[in-house]
Scaffold this motif. Sequence first.
Motif, PDB file in Angstrom:
ATOM      1  N   THR A  80       0.811  -1.217   0.000  1.00  0.00           N
ATOM      2  CA  THR A  80       0.000   0.000   0.000  1.00  0.00           C
ATOM      3  C   THR A  80       0.848   1.273   0.000  1.00  0.00           C
ATOM      4  O   THR A  80       0.307   2.375  -0.022  1.00  0.00           O
ATOM      5  N   THR A  81       2.173   1.125  -0.016  1.00  0.00           N
ATOM      6  CA  THR A  81       3.077   2.275  -0.029  1.00  0.00           C
ATOM      7  C   THR A  81       2.965   3.014  -1.364  1.00  0.00           C
ATOM      8  O   THR A  81       3.001   2.378  -2.421  1.00  0.00           O
ATOM      9  N   PRO A  82       2.818   4.359  -1.349  1.00  0.00           N
ATOM     10  CA  PRO A  82       2.771   5.109  -2.611  1.00  0.00           C
ATOM     11  C   PRO A  82       4.044   4.874  -3.435  1.00  0.00           C
ATOM     12  O   PRO A  82       5.128   4.696  -2.883  1.00  0.00           O
ATOM     13  N   LEU A  83       3.889   4.880  -4.742  1.00  0.00           N
ATOM     14  CA  LEU A  83       4.997   4.652  -5.659  1.00  0.00           C
ATOM     15  C   LEU A  83       5.155   5.865  -6.563  1.00  0.00           C
ATOM     16  O   LEU A  83       4.177   6.363  -7.126  1.00  0.00           O
ATOM     17  N   ARG A  84       6.372   6.373  -6.686  1.00  0.00           N
ATOM     18  CA  ARG A  84       6.660   7.533  -7.522  1.00  0.00           C
ATOM     19  C   ARG A  84       7.879   7.243  -8.378  1.00  0.00           C
ATOM     20  O   ARG A  84       8.705   6.403  -8.048  1.00  0.00           O
ATOM     21  N   ILE A  85       8.012   7.992  -9.443  1.00  0.00           N
ATOM     22  CA  ILE A  85       9.202   7.983 -10.289  1.00  0.00           C
ATOM     23  C   ILE A  85       9.955   9.279 -10.002  1.00  0.00           C
ATOM     24  O   ILE A  85       9.363  10.358 -10.010  1.00  0.00           O
ATOM     25  N   ALA A  86      11.251   9.169  -9.728  1.00  0.00           N
ATOM     26  CA  ALA A  86      12.103  10.346  -9.558  1.00  0.00           C
ATOM     27  C   ALA A  86      12.819  10.580 -10.886  1.00  0.00           C
ATOM     28  O   ALA A  86      13.374   9.648 -11.466  1.00  0.00           O
ATOM     29  N   ALA A  87      12.786  11.822 -11.368  1.00  0.00           N
ATOM     30  CA  ALA A  87      13.358  12.118 -12.680  1.00  0.00           C
ATOM     31  C   ALA A  87      14.174  13.398 -12.637  1.00  0.00           C
ATOM     32  O   ALA A  87      14.004  14.212 -11.735  1.00  0.00           O
ATOM     33  N   GLN A  88      15.030  13.556 -13.629  1.00  0.00           N
ATOM     34  CA  GLN A  88      15.810  14.762 -13.833  1.00  0.00           C
ATOM     35  C   GLN A  88      16.767  15.042 -12.674  1.00  0.00           C
ATOM     36  O   GLN A  88      16.548  15.960 -11.886  1.00  0.00           O
ATOM     37  N   PRO A  89      17.854  14.278 -12.559  1.00  0.00           N
ATOM     38  CA  PRO A  89      18.771  14.458 -11.427  1.00  0.00           C
ATOM     39  C   PRO A  89      19.250  15.892 -11.193  1.00  0.00           C
ATOM     40  O   PRO A  89      19.460  16.289 -10.061  1.00  0.00           O
ATOM     41  N   GLY A  90      19.403  16.699 -12.249  1.00  0.00           N
ATOM     42  CA  GLY A  90      19.852  18.082 -12.077  1.00  0.00           C
ATOM     43  C   GLY A  90      18.781  19.004 -11.526  1.00  0.00           C
ATOM     44  O   GLY A  90      19.082  20.056 -10.967  1.00  0.00           O
ATOM     45  N   TYR A  91      17.532  18.630 -11.700  1.00  0.00           N
ATOM     46  CA  TYR A  91      16.392  19.413 -11.223  1.00  0.00           C
ATOM     47  C   TYR A  91      15.324  18.399 -10.816  1.00  0.00           C
ATOM     48  O   TYR A  91      14.344  18.198 -11.527  1.00  0.00           O
ATOM     49  N   PRO A  92      15.567  17.690  -9.694  1.00  0.00           N
ATOM     50  CA  PRO A  92      14.766  16.513  -9.352  1.00  0.00           C
ATOM     51  C   PRO A  92      13.278  16.800  -9.116  1.00  0.00           C
ATOM     52  O   PRO A  92      12.923  17.656  -8.331  1.00  0.00           O
ATOM     53  N   MET A  93      12.463  16.050  -9.826  1.00  0.00           N
ATOM     54  CA  MET A  93      11.009  16.146  -9.705  1.00  0.00           C
ATOM     55  C   MET A  93      10.450  14.757  -9.423  1.00  0.00           C
ATOM     56  O   MET A  93      11.108  13.760  -9.656  1.00  0.00           O
ATOM     57  N   GLU A  94       9.209  14.707  -8.936  1.00  0.00           N
ATOM     58  CA  GLU A  94       8.563  13.420  -8.705  1.00  0.00           C
ATOM     59  C   GLU A  94       7.279  13.321  -9.506  1.00  0.00           C
ATOM     60  O   GLU A  94       6.595  14.324  -9.730  1.00  0.00           O
ATOM     61  N   HIS A  95       7.003  12.119  -9.970  1.00  0.00           N
ATOM     62  CA  HIS A  95       5.827  11.827 -10.787  1.00  0.00           C
ATOM     63  C   HIS A  95       5.210  10.519 -10.291  1.00  0.00           C
ATOM     64  O   HIS A  95       5.937   9.586  -9.970  1.00  0.00           O
ATOM     65  N   PRO A  96       3.886  10.413 -10.283  1.00  0.00           N
ATOM     66  CA  PRO A  96       3.275   9.116  -9.992  1.00  0.00           C
ATOM     67  C   PRO A  96       3.357   8.230 -11.233  1.00  0.00           C
ATOM     68  O   PRO A  96       3.502   8.728 -12.353  1.00  0.00           O
ATOM     69  N   LEU A  97       3.285   6.933 -11.034  1.00  0.00           N
ATOM     70  CA  LEU A  97       3.133   6.034 -12.175  1.00  0.00           C
ATOM     71  C   LEU A  97       1.701   6.150 -12.657  1.00  0.00           C
ATOM     72  O   LEU A  97       0.778   6.184 -11.846  1.00  0.00           O
ATOM     73  N   ALA A  98       1.509   6.222 -13.945  1.00  0.00           N
ATOM     74  CA  ALA A  98       0.160   6.381 -14.479  1.00  0.00           C
ATOM     75  C   ALA A  98      -0.302   5.156 -15.252  1.00  0.00           C
ATOM     76  O   ALA A  98      -1.470   4.800 -15.199  1.00  0.00           O
ATOM     77  N   ARG A  99       0.610   4.529 -15.979  1.00  0.00           N
ATOM     78  CA  ARG A  99       0.209   3.404 -16.814  1.00  0.00           C
ATOM     79  C   ARG A  99       1.329   2.392 -16.914  1.00  0.00           C
ATOM     80  O   ARG A  99       2.503   2.741 -16.795  1.00  0.00           O
ATOM     81  N   VAL A 100       0.960   1.174 -17.166  1.00  0.00           N
ATOM     82  CA  VAL A 100       1.894   0.117 -17.513  1.00  0.00           C
ATOM     83  C   VAL A 100       1.384  -0.470 -18.826  1.00  0.00           C
ATOM     84  O   VAL A 100       0.221  -0.859 -18.921  1.00  0.00           O
ATOM     85  N   VAL A 101       2.226  -0.461 -19.845  1.00  0.00           N
ATOM     86  CA  VAL A 101       1.845  -0.991 -21.145  1.00  0.00           C
ATOM     87  C   VAL A 101       2.948  -1.901 -21.663  1.00  0.00           C
ATOM     88  O   VAL A 101       4.078  -1.874 -21.171  1.00  0.00           O
ATOM     89  N   CYS A 102       2.612  -2.694 -22.644  1.00  0.00           N
ATOM     90  CA  CYS A 102       3.576  -3.597 -23.247  1.00  0.00           C
ATOM     91  C   CYS A 102       3.540  -3.404 -24.762  1.00  0.00           C
ATOM     92  O   CYS A 102       2.463  -3.307 -25.353  1.00  0.00           O
ATOM     93  N   THR A 103       4.720  -3.318 -25.359  1.00  0.00           N
ATOM     94  CA  THR A 103       4.810  -3.256 -26.817  1.00  0.00           C
ATOM     95  C   THR A 103       5.616  -4.457 -27.299  1.00  0.00           C
ATOM     96  O   THR A 103       6.420  -4.985 -26.546  1.00  0.00           O
ATOM     97  N   PRO A 104       5.469  -4.935 -28.505  1.00  0.00           N
ATOM     98  CA  PRO A 104       4.407  -4.503 -29.400  1.00  0.00           C
ATOM     99  C   PRO A 104       3.093  -5.167 -29.011  1.00  0.00           C
ATOM    100  O   PRO A 104       3.078  -6.278 -28.514  1.00  0.00           O
TER     101      PRO A 104
END
Length: 85
Positions: free
Chosen positions: A22-46
């Motif tokens: 139940t722990t919230p999950l986030r993506i950390a991005a942009q090491p020089g200007y760190p921001m956080e984003h929630p995961l929104a989707r999981v998809v598979c290609t092709p």
Amino acid sequence: MTDTPLATVGDVIAALSGYDPTTPLRIAAQPGYPMEHPLARVVCTPDDAEGDGTPPTDPPVVWLGTGEQVGHLPAIAADVLGWSA
């Protein structure tokens, strides 16, 4: 902290297995200007990306898509990721 790449779905499952589901999950991005984003989707290609019914010939890849930016990454998270100055 380890810098072992999470290259497969199994690697991600193993890395997350020790946490409360139940722990919230986030993506950390942009090491020089760190921001956080929630995961929104999981998809598979092709996955019939062309929409023409042709069976895919490329190997499958699972993609994690981010949602809207939540805000600045907390300093404690940037520190643990090794992104602090």
